[in-house]
Write a protein that holds these residues in place. Structure first.
Motif, short mmCIF file in Angstrom:
data_model
loop_
_atom_site.label_atom_id
_atom_site.label_comp_id
_atom_site.label_asym_id
_atom_site.label_seq_id
_atom_site.Cartn_x
_atom_site.Cartn_y
_atom_site.Cartn_z
N ASP A 1 0.37 -1.04 -0.11
CA ASP A 1 0.24 0.38 -0.04
C ASP A 1 0.69 1.64 0.47
N MET A 2 0.19 2.62 -0.73
CA MET A 2 1.29 3.31 -1.11
C MET A 2 1.22 4.41 0.18
N PHE A 3 1.83 5.22 0.92
CA PHE A 3 1.42 6.21 2.16
C PHE A 3 1.81 7.32 2.06
N ILE A 4 1.32 8.48 2.25
CA ILE A 4 1.53 9.36 1.72
C ILE A 4 1.10 10.58 3.46
N VAL A 5 2.30 10.50 3.71
CA VAL A 5 2.75 11.33 5.46
C VAL A 5 3.05 12.63 4.99
N HIS A 6 3.14 13.49 5.71
CA HIS A 6 3.09 14.81 6.24
C HIS A 6 3.69 15.41 7.44
N THR A 7 4.49 14.31 8.18
CA THR A 7 5.05 15.15 9.41
C THR A 7 5.37 13.93 10.15
N ILE A 8 7.03 14.25 11.04
CA ILE A 8 7.51 13.21 11.63
C ILE A 8 6.67 11.90 12.37
N GLU A 9 5.62 12.56 13.13
CA GLU A 9 5.21 11.69 13.98
C GLU A 9 4.14 10.57 12.41
N GLU A 10 3.28 10.98 11.24
CA GLU A 10 2.82 10.05 10.58
C GLU A 10 4.04 8.37 10.80
N ILE A 11 4.87 9.30 9.93
CA ILE A 11 5.87 7.89 9.42
C ILE A 11 5.90 7.07 10.92
N GLU A 12 6.37 7.91 11.86
CA GLU A 12 7.07 6.84 13.39
C GLU A 12 5.77 6.46 13.85
N GLY A 13 4.63 6.55 13.54
CA GLY A 13 3.21 6.05 13.81
C GLY A 13 3.28 4.61 13.00
N LEU A 14 4.19 4.47 11.46
CA LEU A 14 3.51 3.45 10.35
C LEU A 14 4.73 2.85 10.85
N ILE A 15 5.98 3.33 10.88
CA ILE A 15 6.94 2.69 11.26
C ILE A 15 6.50 1.04 12.52
N SER A 16 6.15 1.98 13.60
CA SER A 16 6.11 1.61 14.65
C SER A 16 4.84 0.16 14.74
N ALA A 17 3.47 0.92 13.86
CA ALA A 17 2.54 -0.50 13.28
C ALA A 17 3.12 -1.55 12.49
N HIS A 18 4.46 -0.84 11.92
CA HIS A 18 5.16 -2.71 11.06
C HIS A 18 5.67 -3.22 11.63
N ASP A 19 6.29 -2.45 12.85
CA ASP A 19 7.33 -3.10 13.58
C ASP A 19 6.73 -4.28 14.65
N GLN A 20 5.22 -3.57 14.95
CA GLN A 20 4.72 -4.58 15.86
C GLN A 20 4.01 -5.56 14.55
N PHE A 21 3.85 -5.33 13.41
CA PHE A 21 3.30 -6.77 12.35
C PHE A 21 4.24 -7.33 11.99
N LYS A 22 5.74 -6.79 12.35
CA LYS A 22 6.71 -8.20 11.77
C LYS A 22 7.14 -8.58 13.48
N SER A 23 7.06 -8.23 14.46
CA SER A 23 6.80 -9.16 16.04
C SER A 23 5.35 -10.15 15.62
N THR A 24 4.72 -10.29 14.45
CA THR A 24 3.70 -11.73 14.77
C THR A 24 4.22 -12.23 13.45
N LEU A 25 5.77 -12.52 12.89
CA LEU A 25 6.24 -13.18 11.74
C LEU A 25 6.31 -14.47 12.21
N PRO A 26 6.87 -14.29 13.51
CA PRO A 26 7.20 -15.57 13.67
C PRO A 26 5.96 -16.61 14.25
N ASP A 27 5.11 -16.12 15.06
CA ASP A 27 3.93 -16.62 14.98
C ASP A 27 3.53 -16.92 13.87
N ALA A 28 3.19 -16.17 13.33
CA ALA A 28 2.41 -16.50 12.27
C ALA A 28 3.07 -18.06 10.91
N ASP A 29 4.49 -17.67 11.04
CA ASP A 29 5.46 -18.82 10.51
C ASP A 29 4.98 -20.41 10.73
N ARG A 30 5.00 -19.84 12.53
CA ARG A 30 4.68 -21.49 12.92
C ARG A 30 3.36 -22.30 12.63
#
Length: 840
Positions: A487-516
């Motif tokens: 998905d394309m993302f459009i952000v205008h502030t540092i807070e918005e991109i940091e929110g996306l990075i935090s959400a992405h890191d949370q998603f990556k933390s679920t990958l081991p459970d998903a792999d199992r």
């Protein structure tokens, strides 16, 4: 004649003497018939023992005897679970939970469950084996459980050259028997059939016990018995196999061979010896029923005969004749009975042939049908239909049991009646009985195969259903994840991109459970495939509950794995960009927050200078020009802000929370500041000119400023008509509406509704100057007109400010003199009227 015919027929159709029944003693007709019928009925009803049952029983007893007990019937003696728990304690050396001594079914089930739990704790997976089946005496499940125990405790721990269990044991046998001729161990069945492999194992480790060179490959029974006897006598390995069974079987029982060979491994490898007790010998197979026969006498003749004798008296002749008549009568009775017997035999023979033909016609094709392996490619619904069809066949088979028994009974009666073709009858009956036994065995085998396949297909079906239930949401999750990652993302502030990075890191933390979860889903599919392959089940098509295949899952999972680092890279790039943008925002805001207030402060200071009138007009002008120079000197700060704004525009930054100033606001404020300082300087210069031209003193000018500032309540440098009226009244004017409107037309020629300080000064200067003011104005216009008596609109616009020029053009009357030109205006009448010297 009748006597001769009878004797001839009997000689041709009745056997001359007694036959041996196969047991070493002569059999009468009755004994032969009885033995024949009993053998037939026994063949119809006799059960068949499961493969390896004696081997497994002997193996269990070899351990149970250490605890002072043994079992007789493997199906029955483990039902209460007590001996089963004892067996596990002996072979494992561990203590199991205390058994329950009750006799109720629940106590037995609990004991068996404790044993099964102990087996499972050793890493053994008991598939389809439950306590209820063991308690119910299910032979198949009991043997399967014992085989599982043998595999775990006697075979699993075998390890040879990085191979283990069955493969390790086979490799050990191959290594040990490699130097021996005529020995080629490739499996655990036919490779051991000639007995040489057993002898080779013993000779390799104890050569003094075996004279291997004297063994002959063509004498397997002797070889096998020799190995079994030596192992039992010298190696403490009880006899678990029967030589005749091995030789007489096309393919010996693999599990039994493995169990027995594992004892040699443990005996020779120094591990704990697996001792087994000798089993009971197999009962001999039933002897065949020979055809029985009988003869009327040792010489094959009738016992009654007569010959005339010479020198007899009439009495002797009469007596002899009476004897002859009696003999003939007896023979006639015998002959009639024999005819009835033969008629009975013909009837029975015909009945036998009819029933046999009907039975043979019914059995035609049945063996081929029962040998079909159509269940290997059947679906679950197909297998249930096959089971119902097989149940119907079993009912039909049971219904034909009476016919087979009738055929056997007729054959028995034919033998009892000494039927001349009893050999063929017996052969045909024997064939029918053998075929009936085969049908029974095949029927039982097919039922077991169908039921086993049904259970396996039900298990596979449950696995397919579980796979579908877990694969569908996991597939949806992967699709959503791929959409989010792409998905394309459009952000205008540092807070918005940091929110996306935090959400992405949370998603990556679920990958081991998903792999199992993925591996668990694939394991379900693999288990279904394993069950099918291990049982030769050919699955038709894919999973009926879902179209999501393991290939689809793996493909999408790989796509997710590829998209995650790409998303990481994109987010980090955007974060770097937003950090740069944030730096530009702060940089611009820092400068704007300095420039904006500075401009505002300067505007206020200029306003105060123009209002307060501190010092002379020349002092004010000097002060204002100093402000103008300071403002011009401040221009580099504005240029720096423009450069920073250019960077912001190039970065497409549209908002800045760090400042309320925009570049447009700064520009407008700067232009207003320049305009205000220029206008204020111009106003002061005009005031100086007005003062000098009108002869107004500095004190009058200050008085005018003080009066104007007093009534300029908004301090804007201009006032509305009401404030101006109040100002005029305060200076002593008595104004009517007409007079006030005239004055307003003079001070506000554009009808803006506002009166500036400069307009007020001009008005007051006209009111306070001498009467020659009109002449001075005329003289000024004359200079502008180039000494002409008239002036044109073009000249006015060129020489005067735009508002003054338009004011004059609108109020000057056309010039009527002789030297008039088109568009000429009369400035003399205008000047006179302006100072009240004319009615214009």
């Amino acid at each position: 004649m009748a006597s001769a015919l009878a004797q001839s027929w009997l000689s041709a159709h009745i056997h001359p003497g007694p036959l041996d029944c196969g047991a070493g003693w002569g059999c009468s007709r009755e004994k032969q018939a009885w033995a024949f019928s009993q053998t037939l009925l026994q063949r119809l009803r006799g059960p068949v023992s499961p493969e390896g049952v004696w081997t497994f029983t002997a193996w269990c007893n070899s351990h149970l005897r250490k605890a002072g007990t043994q079992i007789e019937n493997i199906d029955e003696d483990f039902r209460d679970g007590l001996k089963l728990m004892l067996l596990l304690e002996v072979i494992s050396g561990e203590r199991l939970p205390k058994p329950e001594r009750g006799k109720m079914r629940v106590h037995k089930i609990n004991n068996v469950n404790k044993a099964l739990d102990f087996i499972a704790s050793k890493g053994v997976k008991l598939v389809s084996i439950g306590a209820e089946e063991i308690v119910d005496g299910n032979a198949k499940m009991t043997l399967g459980m014992i085989w599982t125990i043998i595999l775990r405790f006697a075979i699993q721990d075998i390890s040879v050259e990085e191979t283990s269990a069955k493969e390790g044991l086979l490799l050990w046998c191959q290594r040990k028997t490699a130097p021996y001729k005529n020995v080629n161990v490739q499996n655990f069945h036919i490779s051991w059939k000639d007995g040489l492999a057993f002898n080779a194992l013993i000779h390799r480790h104890r050569p003094e016990l075996i004279e291997y060179d004297k063994l002959r490959k063509d004498d397997p029974v002797t070889n096998l018995n020799n190995a079994f006897e030596v192992a039992e006598k010298y190696l403490d390995i009880p006899k678990m196999l029967d030589a005749e069974d091995i030789v007489g079987t096309l393919r010996p029982d693999e599990k039994a061979i493995m169990t027995y060979v594992s004892c040699f491994y443990h005996a020779f490898s120094g591990a704990q010896k697996v001792k087994t007790c000798p089993r009971h010998p197999l009962p001999p197979p039933p002897c065949p029923i020979p055809r029985c026969g009988w003869s009327p006498g040792p010489d094959g003749r009738f016992p009654v005969s007569w010959a005339p004798c010479p020198l007899l008296s009439p009495q002797d002749i009469n007596n002899g004749w009476q004897h002859l008549e009696q003999a003939e009568k007896g023979y006639e009775e015998w002959l009639l009975n024999e005819i009835r017997r033969l008629e009975r035999l013909d009837h029975l023979a015909e009945k036998f042939r009819q029933k046999a033909s009907i039975h043979e016609a019914w059995t035609d094709g049945k063996e081929a049908m029962l040998k079909q392996r159509d269940y290997e490619t059947a679906t679950l619904s197909d297998i249930k239909a096959l089971i119902r069809k097989h149940e119907a066949f079993e009912s039909d088979l049971a219904a034909h049991q009476d016919r087979v028994e009738q055929i056997a009974a007729i054959a028995q009666e034919l033998n009892e009646l000494d039927y001349y073709d009893s050999h063929n009858v017996n052969t045909r009956c024997q064939k029918i009985c053998d075929q009936w036994d085969a049908l029974g065995s095949l029927t039982h085998s097919r039922r077991e195969a169908l039921e086993k396949t049904e259970k396996q297909l039900e298990t596979i079906d449950q696995l397919h259903l579980e796979y579908a239930k877990r694969a569908a949401p996991f597939n949806n999750w992967m699709e959503s994840a791929m959409e989010d990652l792409q998905d394309m993302f459009i952000v205008h502030t540092i807070e918005e991109i940091e929110g996306l990075i935090s959400a992405h890191d949370q998603f990556k933390s679920t990958l081991p459970d998903a792999d199992r979860e993925r591996e668990a889903i694939l394991a379900i599919h693999k288990e279904a495939q394993r069950i099918a392959e291990s049982n030769h089940i050919k699955l038709s098509g894919s999973n009926p509950y879902t179209t999501v295949t393991p290939q689809i899952i793996n493909s999408k999972w790989e796509k997710v794995q590829q998209l995650v680092p790409k998303r990481d890279h994109a987010l980090l790039e955007e974060q770097s960009k937003q950090q740069s943008n944030e730096h530009l925002r702060r940089q611009f805001a820092s400068q704007a927050n300095i420039v904006g207030p500075w401009i505002q402060t300067k505007m206020e200071e200029i306003g105060r200078i123009s209002i307060e009138m501190n010092g002379t007009l020349e002092d004010q002008l000097s002060h204002l020009k100093q402000y103008e120079r300071s403002i011009v000197d401040y221009k580099p700060n504005l240029d720096l802000l423009e450069q920073q704004h250019q960077l912001i525009q190039e970065a497409l930054i549209f908002d800045n929370k760090h400042t309320n100033y925009t570049m447009e606001h700064i520009r407008v404020g700067w232009e207003q500041l320049l305009t205000t300082i220029a206008r204020t300087i111009n106003e002061v210069e005009n005031q100086i000119l007005t003062r000098d031209a009108k002869g107004i003193s500095q004190e009058q000018m200050q008085e005018f400023r003080a009066s104007f500032n007093h009534f300029d309540k908004k301090q804007t440098g201009s006032m509305d008509s009401d404030d101006f009226r109040a100002l005029l009244i305060s200076t002593g004017y008595s104004l009517g509406d007409a007079e006030f409107n005239r004055i307003m037309s003079v001070v506000d020629p554009n009808h803006s509704g506002l009166v500036t300080f400069q307009a007020f000064i001009d008005f007051m200067s006209r009111e306070t100057t001498d009467t020659d003011t009109a002449d001075q104005v005329i003289a000024s216009f004359k200079v502008l007109a180039g000494d002409k008596n008239f002036i044109t609109a073009e000249e006015l616009r060129r020489e005067l400010p735009p508002d003054q020029a338009e004011y004059c053009i609108a109020r000057m009357a056309p010039y009527q003199g002789p030297d008039a030109v088109p568009g000429a205006l009369d400035y003399k009448s205008f000047s006179t009227a302006l100072y009240g010297e004319s009615d214009l």
